[in-house]
Scaffold this active site. Structure first.
Site, mmCIF file in Angstrom:
data_model
loop_
_atom_site.group_PDB
_atom_site.id
_atom_site.type_symbol
_atom_site.label_atom_id
_atom_site.label_comp_id
_atom_site.label_asym_id
_atom_site.label_seq_id
_atom_site.Cartn_x
_atom_site.Cartn_y
_atom_site.Cartn_z
ATOM 1 N N GLU A 143 19.412 -6.388 4.610
ATOM 2 C CA GLU A 143 18.001 -6.799 4.711
ATOM 3 C C GLU A 143 17.727 -7.740 5.884
ATOM 4 O O GLU A 143 18.431 -8.726 6.089
ATOM 5 C CB GLU A 143 17.569 -7.490 3.405
ATOM 6 C CG GLU A 143 16.090 -7.872 3.380
ATOM 7 C CD GLU A 143 15.612 -8.365 2.020
ATOM 8 O OE1 GLU A 143 14.423 -8.699 1.899
ATOM 9 O OE2 GLU A 143 16.427 -8.423 1.074
ATOM 10 N N LYS A 153 13.010 -4.397 -2.055
ATOM 11 C CA LYS A 153 12.871 -4.482 -3.513
ATOM 12 C C LYS A 153 12.993 -3.060 -4.038
ATOM 13 O O LYS A 153 12.215 -2.184 -3.672
ATOM 14 C CB LYS A 153 11.505 -5.061 -3.930
ATOM 15 C CG LYS A 153 11.511 -6.571 -4.059
ATOM 16 C CD LYS A 153 12.268 -7.037 -5.274
ATOM 17 C CE LYS A 153 12.651 -8.498 -5.178
ATOM 18 N NZ LYS A 153 13.890 -8.734 -4.445
ATOM 19 N N PRO A 212 23.243 -2.871 8.092
ATOM 20 C CA PRO A 212 22.703 -3.156 9.429
ATOM 21 C C PRO A 212 22.623 -4.629 9.792
ATOM 22 O O PRO A 212 22.356 -4.952 10.949
ATOM 23 C CB PRO A 212 21.301 -2.542 9.374
ATOM 24 C CG PRO A 212 20.944 -2.524 7.925
ATOM 25 C CD PRO A 212 22.224 -2.353 7.177
ATOM 26 N N PHE A 213 22.839 -5.532 8.841
ATOM 27 C CA PHE A 213 22.720 -6.966 9.137
ATOM 28 C C PHE A 213 23.962 -7.721 8.652
ATOM 29 O O PHE A 213 23.876 -8.779 8.039
ATOM 30 C CB PHE A 213 21.440 -7.538 8.516
ATOM 31 C CG PHE A 213 20.202 -6.875 9.037
ATOM 32 C CD1 PHE A 213 19.737 -7.154 10.312
ATOM 33 C CD2 PHE A 213 19.537 -5.931 8.280
ATOM 34 C CE1 PHE A 213 18.614 -6.509 10.824
ATOM 35 C CE2 PHE A 213 18.406 -5.286 8.778
ATOM 36 C CZ PHE A 213 17.951 -5.579 10.055
#
Length: 435
Positions: free
Chosen positions: A236, A252, A218-219
């Site tokens: 992230e 994490k 997504p990034f």
């Protein structure tokens, strides 16, 4: 700075995105952001492409946030760029003396002459008025562009990946970190290692396209800065600002995807219940809450989602969402300054962890574990965490990708090493075609 906005509609967005990336390679400066239609909460657009500097700031870490603050305040427009990990030295009394084969500036932002957003099937051109008359021609040229991003010819045949820290040395360094934890110096540290290739040539756009196709995070981002490139498949988010709301989504906890649907669902469920992975995540959530509280209104920091497992093409990840509310009068740079670098890439306590990182890691992190993103004219912003990324200096023919894992008191060096190899798998594959 006034912009002319024109919107066009396109049926086949997937093909258009490839044409757009291909067309963008003619420019000296390009930054492409892509959510890969991963419609998680807080998405502002599907994709964005920023091209050609009108103005820019490029600096080392010294007073970097103050310089960015002045630049962002005076520009009052969209600016796109990155903050490298080593800007930590501006926030704390720290240094970065490890080997750097890439030579990226510590901080870089530019005000694009040409800016294109994709939202659904709509293509929005936001061009500075000085180049607004090029919108129609550019749209026509993009649609007519030859897709010359040939994934099959992305790299040379002979790329040899080397390790900056070899396995036995990695094990010894993990043992040193465990001694620090036992002494109470830290609770957790994100320990990273670099894989690199020298005298190597790649087609950056093709390697990025391949990496993105097999990951679909997504990034994702593709940065071209003259002869320096970042090919980023990040899952992230570091930090996003929407009005007075701040959103952080630390990761994490990692587990590999499995071919069998039943086995894959089981390994995801196991990750969700894994005490060690949950403990790692909760430690970082606490750190993020503390960081956000520095600029938040009293009592306005909340955990919206704790230790939720999300599935991506390569891995399952445990993600938490922490939000806060800030005073609307607070300058947006102050929230970045007070939370940088992101806790998921340092450990806790943060300063002690960063000192241990500098001592034990063999490479300067640079853009790796920094953040790529943008500011809007309304003072909002959104930044990813630069992980699962290939960094490339075309002039020096140097390729680098780094991976890390969180070391806690429950860590086993062999398992941490395996986690690093799992995270490195996609980057290694697109560079060497070797799994």
């Amino acid at each position: 700075m006034p912009r002319t906005v024109r919107t066009f509609s396109v049926e086949n967005i997937k093909d258009f995105k490839q044409l757009l990336l291909s067309w963008s390679q003619q420019f000296e400066t390009a930054l492409w952001l892509d959510s890969n239609k991963y419609q998680q909460h807080y998405t502002s657009f599907d994709s964005a492409l920023a091209l050609e500097e009108f103005t820019a700031i490029k600096t080392d870490y010294s007073n970097a946030f103050d310089k960015l603050k002045e630049y962002q305040s005076t520009t009052k427009d969209y600016i796109f760029g990155y903050i490298s990990y080593d800007v930590k030295n501006d926030v704390e009394q720290l240094s970065s003396k490890n080997y750097d084969g890439l030579d990226f500036p510590d901080l870089y932002f530019f005000q694009p002459q040409k800016l294109i957003f994709i939202r659904g099937k709509n293509i929005e051109f936001h061009y500075l008025n000085m180049v607004a008359d090029e919108i129609q021609n550019d749209f026509t040229d993009i649609q007519a562009a030859a897709i010359h991003i040939d994934i099959a010819r992305a790299t040379e045949e002979n790329i040899k990946i080397k390790l900056r820290i070899h396995k036995a040395e990695y094990y010894a360094k993990v043992e040193t970190i465990l001694e620090h934890i036992k002494r109470g110096d830290i609770y957790e540290v994100n320990f990273c290692q670099e894989f690199y290739a020298e005298n190597a040539t790649i087609n950056p756009a093709a390697v990025y396209q391949h990496l993105n196709d097999i990951s679909e995070p997504p990034f994702a981002s593709f940065l071209k800065m003259e002869q320096q490139y970042a090919l980023c498949a990040s899952p992230e988010r570091y930090l996003k600002k929407e009005g007075s709301k701040i959103i952080s989504q630390p990761i994490k906890g990692t587990a590999k995807r499995l071919i069998s649907t039943i086995d894959d669902a089981q390994i995801a469920a196991d990750l969700a219940r894994d005490e060690k992975e949950r403990a790692e995540n909760v430690m970082i959530v606490d750190l993020v809450r503390n960081d956000l509280s520095k600029t938040a209104k009293k009592g306005a920091v909340q955990v919206e989602e704790l230790c939720k497992v999300y599935s991506f093409k390569q891995v399952h990840q445990m993600i938490s969402t922490v939000v806060s509310e800030i005073d609307p009068q607070l300058h947006p740079i102050e929230t970045l300054r007070s939370t940088f670098p992101m806790g998921s890439m340092t450990g806790a306590p943060k300063v002690s962890a960063m000192k241990i990182i500098e001592h034990l890691e063999a490479s300067k992190r640079g853009l790796y574990s920094g953040a790529i993103g943008y500011f809007t004219p309304e003072n909002d912003f959104d930044f990813n965490v630069v992980i699962r990324s290939i960094l490339y200096n075309e002039e020096k023919k140097y390729i680098s990708y780094s991976v890390g894992s969180a070391i806690t008191i429950k860590s086993d060096a062999a398992k941490e090493y395996e986690e690093c190899l799992l995270k490195a798998k996609a980057m290694k594959y697109v560079l060497t075609n070797a799994k």
